[in-house]
Design a protein around this motif. Structure first.
Motif, PDB file in Angstrom:
ATOM      1  N   ILE A 151       0.811  -1.218   0.000  1.00  0.00           N
ATOM      2  CA  ILE A 151       0.000   0.000   0.000  1.00  0.00           C
ATOM      3  C   ILE A 151       0.847   1.271   0.000  1.00  0.00           C
ATOM      4  CG2 ILE A 151      -1.671   1.341   1.336  1.00  0.00           C
ATOM      5  CD1 ILE A 151      -3.008  -1.272   2.123  1.00  0.00           C
ATOM      6  N   LYS A 176       0.777   4.163  -3.022  1.00  0.00           N
ATOM      7  CA  LYS A 176       0.546   5.597  -2.801  1.00  0.00           C
ATOM      8  C   LYS A 176       1.681   6.425  -3.387  1.00  0.00           C
ATOM      9  CE  LYS A 176      -0.102   5.354   1.688  1.00  0.00           C
ATOM     10  NZ  LYS A 176      -0.424   5.782   3.076  1.00  0.00           N
ATOM     11  N   ARG A 177       2.916   5.960  -3.223  1.00  0.00           N
ATOM     12  CA  ARG A 177       4.061   6.706  -3.757  1.00  0.00           C
ATOM     13  C   ARG A 177       4.031   6.743  -5.277  1.00  0.00           C
ATOM     14  NH1 ARG A 177       7.308   3.228   0.495  1.00  0.00           N
ATOM     15  NH2 ARG A 177       6.980   4.540   2.354  1.00  0.00           N
ATOM     16  N   ALA A 215       1.460   9.220  -6.371  1.00  0.00           N
ATOM     17  CA  ALA A 215       1.957  10.577  -6.171  1.00  0.00           C
ATOM     18  C   ALA A 215       2.932  10.971  -7.281  1.00  0.00           C
ATOM     19  CB  ALA A 215       2.630  10.697  -4.808  1.00  0.00           C
ATOM     20  N   ASP A 222       8.063  10.099   1.673  1.00  0.00           N
ATOM     21  CA  ASP A 222       6.636  10.428   1.617  1.00  0.00           C
ATOM     22  C   ASP A 222       6.408  11.922   1.850  1.00  0.00           C
ATOM     23  OD1 ASP A 222       6.068   7.760   1.204  1.00  0.00           O
ATOM     24  OD2 ASP A 222       5.709   7.332   3.315  1.00  0.00           O
ATOM     25  N   THR A 242      -2.117  11.591   3.313  1.00  0.00           N
ATOM     26  CA  THR A 242      -2.324  10.262   2.743  1.00  0.00           C
ATOM     27  C   THR A 242      -1.002   9.538   2.548  1.00  0.00           C
ATOM     28  OG1 THR A 242      -4.334  10.998   1.605  1.00  0.00           O
ATOM     29  CG2 THR A 242      -3.296   8.984   0.798  1.00  0.00           C
ATOM     30  N   LEU A 243       0.026  10.273   2.151  1.00  0.00           N
ATOM     31  CA  LEU A 243       1.329   9.655   1.945  1.00  0.00           C
ATOM     32  C   LEU A 243       2.014   9.312   3.260  1.00  0.00           C
ATOM     33  CD1 LEU A 243       2.631  11.863  -0.992  1.00  0.00           C
ATOM     34  CD2 LEU A 243       2.455   9.371  -1.050  1.00  0.00           C
TER      35      LEU A 243
END
Length: 382
Positions: A5, A9-10, A13, A145, A188-189
């Protein structure tokens, strides 16, 4: 799956950063006429110092400059550089220096050119890279992040927020949009569970709104109109003359408060979650009381954060006012430029402080409802 997960996310982004980076740039003035093209700033590098003319109080350098952008790219032109030792920011140039040159043209031919400033882009990039390296060395993937969230928010502001305001959109609406994007992108990150993301985001938004409300009240009490910088005097001579200074001022308050408010909200939510993990049966009042005590300790230092940041950025002005005498200093510090900056700093600090009880209340209500739930429910995803 849970270990994938953070990387998902990364990747998202990074994709968003690439899309924003490739987004077209906007111009506020439409098509540029031929007359408007007669004067412009260009980047270039000093090829040679052709002549040095010492004068009574200054030195004039005649230099050859190779232009590196625009319609004159690749051409070598001659430009003057005026150096005065008594003038702050004045400098002498040497071959190889990267500079900005102001070029005046007539019918496509250069008639005059002046060196305006040094081009500090490469040094700025190096400084940013060193800072990023320090963050990565200390915080590892959490630092990555944080950097991705910061870069995504900054790029959104440059590619979307600023052009929208320049094109006549309401600065207050754009400011709110920027706060939402910055909050969601960063939290979120950085955060590792849905409950922390939701509570931290809600606390951040409430804190920023609190800063706006305080600014609204303070602006009315101090009778300011948002003209808090000399730059606004140029707006009336540009395509930005219709920008509402007061709404732009309030938008600046919210954006200025965002980083510190987010820091506080994340800290309070993380503390609430850890307390819940250690004591799954904790009651609302006990949890809220613990978070409030933690918050009071944070206020002891955080209340000064934005005030000291402002004082540091305006230290030169404060020294000048001190040396100008009491009457001059008092006249300036009661003027709109100074008072507006003070209101902005105090509003952001007020939002930061109010974030603590608001976030503590939400986090206490949420976690207290999960009675008897411990590590099985709120398992860390690292």
């Amino acid at each position: 799956m849970s270990r994938l997960i953070p990387w998902i996310k990364r990747i998202i982004a990074i994709v968003l950063i690439v899309l924003l980076w490739q987004a077209p740039s906007f111009s506020t003035s439409g098509s540029v006429t031929a007359d408007e093209q007669q004067e412009a700033f260009y980047r270039g590098s000093v090829e040679a110092v052709v002549q040095v003319l010492p004068q009574e109080s200054s030195t004039v350098q005649l230099v050859s400059v190779k232009i590196s952008e625009g319609p004159l790219k690749g051409q070598v032109i001659y430009a003057q550089n005026i150096y005065e030792s008594s003038m702050y920011g004045s400098f002498l140039v040497s071959p190889g220096d990267k500079i900005f040159v102001y070029v005046i043209m007539d019918n496509g031919k250069v008639t005059d050119a002046y060196i305006q400033d040094l081009d500090r882009l490469s040094g700025t990039i190096s400084t940013v890279l060193i800072f990023s390296l320090i963050v990565l060395l200390i915080a590892h993937l959490k630092g990555l992040d944080a950097l991705l969230g910061l870069f995504l928010t900054g790029l959104f502001m440059w590619k979307m927020s600023i052009p929208m305001i320049a094109h006549g959109e309401n600065p207050l609406v754009v400011g709110i949009l920027t706060v939402i994007v910055g909050t969601v992108a960063t939290i979120t990150l950085v955060m590792d569970s849905l409950d922390k993301i939701m509570l931290s985001s809600a606390g951040t938004v409430l804190g920023v709104v609190s800063a706006y409300v305080f600014g609204l009240m303070a602006a009315k009490m101090t009778s300011i109109h948002g003209i808090t910088s000399e730059i606004f005097s140029f707006f009336q001579f540009s395509a930005l003359k219709n920008v509402n200074a007061l709404t732009l001022f309030f938008s600046a308050i919210m954006i200025a408060a965002l980083g510190a408010v987010m820091d506080v909200a994340v800290s309070i939510v993380s503390a609430a979650r850890e307390i819940k993990l250690q004591n799954p049966d904790i009651k609302f009042l006990a949890l809220f009381s613990s978070l409030t005590r933690i918050g009071r300790d944070m206020i002891g230092t955080m209340v000064n954060t934005l005030i000291f940041a402002y004082a540091g950025s305006e230290l030169g002005l404060l020294v000048y006012l001190y040396s100008s005498g009491e009457n001059t200093a008092f006249k300036y510090i009661t003027g709109e430029f100074f008072v507006g900056d003070v209101v902005r700093a105090l509003s952001a600090s007020a939002g930061l402080i109010l974030t603590i009880p608001l976030t503590a209340l939400m986090a206490s209500l949420f976690y207290a409802k999960h009675k008897g739930v411990g590590r099985e429910k709120f398992k860390h995803v690292d």
